[in-house]
Design a protein around this motif. Structure first.
Motif, PDB file in Angstrom:
ATOM      1  N   ARG A 169      30.101   0.338 -12.379  1.00 33.86           N
ATOM      2  CA  ARG A 169      31.389   0.448 -13.073  1.00 33.86           C
ATOM      3  C   ARG A 169      32.078   1.774 -12.774  1.00 33.86           C
ATOM      4  O   ARG A 169      33.294   1.818 -12.578  1.00 33.86           O
ATOM      5  CB  ARG A 169      31.204   0.245 -14.574  1.00 33.86           C
ATOM      6  CG  ARG A 169      30.714  -1.166 -14.911  1.00 33.86           C
ATOM      7  CD  ARG A 169      30.779  -1.499 -16.383  1.00 33.86           C
ATOM      8  NE  ARG A 169      30.166  -0.552 -17.275  1.00 33.86           N
ATOM      9  CZ  ARG A 169      28.894  -0.563 -17.669  1.00 33.86           C
ATOM     10  NH1 ARG A 169      28.072  -1.501 -17.212  1.00 33.86           N
ATOM     11  NH2 ARG A 169      28.436   0.337 -18.517  1.00 33.86           N
ATOM     12  N   ASN A 179      38.669  -8.509  -8.754  1.00 34.48           N
ATOM     13  CA  ASN A 179      39.091  -9.553  -9.696  1.00 34.48           C
ATOM     14  C   ASN A 179      38.026 -10.642  -9.829  1.00 34.48           C
ATOM     15  O   ASN A 179      37.788 -11.155 -10.926  1.00 34.48           O
ATOM     16  CB  ASN A 179      40.424 -10.161  -9.267  1.00 34.48           C
ATOM     17  CG  ASN A 179      41.582  -9.231  -9.514  1.00 34.48           C
ATOM     18  OD1 ASN A 179      41.503  -8.320 -10.343  1.00 34.48           O
ATOM     19  ND2 ASN A 179      42.665  -9.435  -8.789  1.00 34.48           N
ATOM     20  N   ARG A 180      37.376 -10.986  -8.736  1.00 29.95           N
ATOM     21  CA  ARG A 180      36.300 -11.991  -8.789  1.00 29.95           C
ATOM     22  C   ARG A 180      35.108 -11.489  -9.591  1.00 29.95           C
ATOM     23  O   ARG A 180      34.475 -12.252 -10.311  1.00 29.95           O
ATOM     24  CB  ARG A 180      35.872 -12.389  -7.383  1.00 29.95           C
ATOM     25  CG  ARG A 180      36.898 -13.246  -6.699  1.00 29.95           C
ATOM     26  CD  ARG A 180      36.454 -13.681  -5.341  1.00 29.95           C
ATOM     27  NE  ARG A 180      37.474 -14.529  -4.745  1.00 29.95           N
ATOM     28  CZ  ARG A 180      37.459 -14.941  -3.506  1.00 29.95           C
ATOM     29  NH1 ARG A 180      36.464 -14.594  -2.713  1.00 29.95           N
ATOM     30  NH2 ARG A 180      38.425 -15.700  -3.042  1.00 29.95           N
ATOM     31  N   LEU A 206      35.251  -9.344 -12.087  1.00 28.60           N
ATOM     32  CA  LEU A 206      35.660  -9.403 -13.494  1.00 28.60           C
ATOM     33  C   LEU A 206      35.641 -10.834 -14.015  1.00 28.60           C
ATOM     34  O   LEU A 206      35.221 -11.090 -15.151  1.00 28.60           O
ATOM     35  CB  LEU A 206      37.050  -8.787 -13.670  1.00 28.60           C
ATOM     36  CG  LEU A 206      37.138  -7.290 -13.358  1.00 28.60           C
ATOM     37  CD1 LEU A 206      38.589  -6.824 -13.403  1.00 28.60           C
ATOM     38  CD2 LEU A 206      36.270  -6.494 -14.293  1.00 28.60           C
ATOM     39  N   HIS A 207      36.070 -11.773 -13.197  1.00 27.40           N
ATOM     40  CA  HIS A 207      36.048 -13.180 -13.590  1.00 27.40           C
ATOM     41  C   HIS A 207      34.606 -13.641 -13.827  1.00 27.40           C
ATOM     42  O   HIS A 207      34.315 -14.339 -14.809  1.00 27.40           O
ATOM     43  CB  HIS A 207      36.710 -14.029 -12.504  1.00 27.40           C
ATOM     44  CG  HIS A 207      36.688 -15.496 -12.783  1.00 27.40           C
ATOM     45  ND1 HIS A 207      37.489 -16.082 -13.733  1.00 27.40           N
ATOM     46  CD2 HIS A 207      35.943 -16.493 -12.245  1.00 27.40           C
ATOM     47  CE1 HIS A 207      37.232 -17.376 -13.768  1.00 27.40           C
ATOM     48  NE2 HIS A 207      36.298 -17.651 -12.872  1.00 27.40           N
ATOM     49  N   VAL A 223      32.082 -11.824 -14.714  1.00 27.10           N
ATOM     50  CA  VAL A 223      31.591 -11.224 -15.964  1.00 27.10           C
ATOM     51  C   VAL A 223      32.113 -12.022 -17.152  1.00 27.10           C
ATOM     52  O   VAL A 223      31.357 -12.361 -18.073  1.00 27.10           O
ATOM     53  CB  VAL A 223      32.012  -9.738 -16.057  1.00 27.10           C
ATOM     54  CG1 VAL A 223      31.759  -9.184 -17.460  1.00 27.10           C
ATOM     55  CG2 VAL A 223      31.273  -8.903 -15.020  1.00 27.10           C
ATOM     56  N   ARG A 224      33.404 -12.343 -17.141  1.00 27.39           N
ATOM     57  CA  ARG A 224      33.990 -13.116 -18.253  1.00 27.39           C
ATOM     58  C   ARG A 224      33.335 -14.480 -18.400  1.00 27.39           C
ATOM     59  O   ARG A 224      33.159 -14.973 -19.520  1.00 27.39           O
ATOM     60  CB  ARG A 224      35.498 -13.284 -18.048  1.00 27.39           C
ATOM     61  CG  ARG A 224      36.297 -12.041 -18.333  1.00 27.39           C
ATOM     62  CD  ARG A 224      37.798 -12.318 -18.396  1.00 27.39           C
ATOM     63  NE  ARG A 224      38.312 -13.052 -17.262  1.00 27.39           N
ATOM     64  CZ  ARG A 224      38.858 -12.498 -16.177  1.00 27.39           C
ATOM     65  NH1 ARG A 224      38.959 -11.198 -16.077  1.00 27.39           N
ATOM     66  NH2 ARG A 224      39.308 -13.242 -15.200  1.00 27.39           N
ATOM     67  N   ARG A 225      32.978 -15.105 -17.293  1.00 25.77           N
ATOM     68  CA  ARG A 225      32.360 -16.436 -17.331  1.00 25.77           C
ATOM     69  C   ARG A 225      30.869 -16.375 -17.682  1.00 25.77           C
ATOM     70  O   ARG A 225      30.251 -17.405 -17.890  1.00 25.77           O
ATOM     71  CB  ARG A 225      32.529 -17.137 -15.981  1.00 25.77           C
ATOM     72  CG  ARG A 225      33.968 -17.386 -15.559  1.00 25.77           C
ATOM     73  CD  ARG A 225      34.622 -18.434 -16.381  1.00 25.77           C
ATOM     74  NE  ARG A 225      34.016 -19.713 -16.072  1.00 25.77           N
ATOM     75  CZ  ARG A 225      34.293 -20.839 -16.678  1.00 25.77           C
ATOM     76  NH1 ARG A 225      35.182 -20.863 -17.632  1.00 25.77           N
ATOM     77  NH2 ARG A 225      33.692 -21.949 -16.339  1.00 25.77           N
ATOM     78  N   GLY A 226      30.299 -15.182 -17.686  1.00 25.81           N
ATOM     79  CA  GLY A 226      28.889 -15.032 -18.008  1.00 25.81           C
ATOM     80  C   GLY A 226      27.966 -15.164 -16.810  1.00 25.81           C
ATOM     81  O   GLY A 226      26.752 -15.249 -16.958  1.00 25.81           O
ATOM     82  N   TRP A 227      28.533 -15.173 -15.616  1.00 23.49           N
ATOM     83  CA  TRP A 227      27.738 -15.309 -14.405  1.00 23.49           C
ATOM     84  C   TRP A 227      27.080 -13.991 -14.023  1.00 23.49           C
ATOM     85  O   TRP A 227      26.083 -13.974 -13.310  1.00 23.49           O
ATOM     86  CB  TRP A 227      28.591 -15.826 -13.246  1.00 23.49           C
ATOM     87  CG  TRP A 227      29.215 -17.165 -13.505  1.00 23.49           C
ATOM     88  CD1 TRP A 227      28.744 -18.151 -14.327  1.00 23.49           C
ATOM     89  CD2 TRP A 227      30.437 -17.660 -12.956  1.00 23.49           C
ATOM     90  NE1 TRP A 227      29.598 -19.230 -14.328  1.00 23.49           N
ATOM     91  CE2 TRP A 227      30.644 -18.956 -13.489  1.00 23.49           C
ATOM     92  CE3 TRP A 227      31.374 -17.143 -12.078  1.00 23.49           C
ATOM     93  CZ2 TRP A 227      31.743 -19.731 -13.158  1.00 23.49           C
ATOM     94  CZ3 TRP A 227      32.461 -17.919 -11.759  1.00 23.49           C
ATOM     95  CH2 TRP A 227      32.638 -19.197 -12.272  1.00 23.49           C
ATOM     96  N   LYS A 269      25.902 -10.078 -15.673  1.00 22.25           N
ATOM     97  CA  LYS A 269      25.600  -9.407 -16.922  1.00 22.25           C
ATOM     98  C   LYS A 269      25.943  -7.922 -16.783  1.00 22.25           C
ATOM     99  O   LYS A 269      25.583  -7.284 -15.795  1.00 22.25           O
ATOM    100  CB  LYS A 269      24.113  -9.573 -17.251  1.00 22.25           C
ATOM    101  CG  LYS A 269      23.717  -9.000 -18.571  1.00 22.25           C
ATOM    102  CD  LYS A 269      22.268  -9.307 -18.866  1.00 22.25           C
ATOM    103  CE  LYS A 269      21.904  -8.735 -20.228  1.00 22.25           C
ATOM    104  NZ  LYS A 269      20.516  -9.038 -20.572  1.00 22.25           N
TER     105      LYS A 269
END
Length: 66
Positions: A30, A51-52, A54-55, A57-61, A63
């Motif tokens: 980070r 962006n991918r 971050l996406h 992380v949001r989807r839980g793929w 950690k």
């Protein structure tokens, strides 16, 4: 500025590979991303890769860990 000197040089592609390979977005990752965003002129490819991440992380793929 001191933290920047401690972080190794990297490319966004290398960082993305490391994160996806491990499945973990660490504090160091980070910090590297933050430094790249703030201090470098990112290519469209680099922006898309971030962006991918971050996406994912949001989807839980991926950690987020300390």
């Amino acid at each position: 500025m001191m933290a920047q000197a401690l972080l190794p040089q990297f490319t966004i592609a290398e960082l993305v590979f490391q994160v996806y390979h491990s499945g973990l977005l660490t504090l160091t990752h980070r910090q590297q991303l933050r430094n790249a965003i703030l201090e470098q002129a990112l290519t469209e490819e680099d922006q898309t890769a971030i962006n991918r991440l971050l996406h994912a992380v949001r989807r839980g793929w991926l950690k987020v860990v300390d």
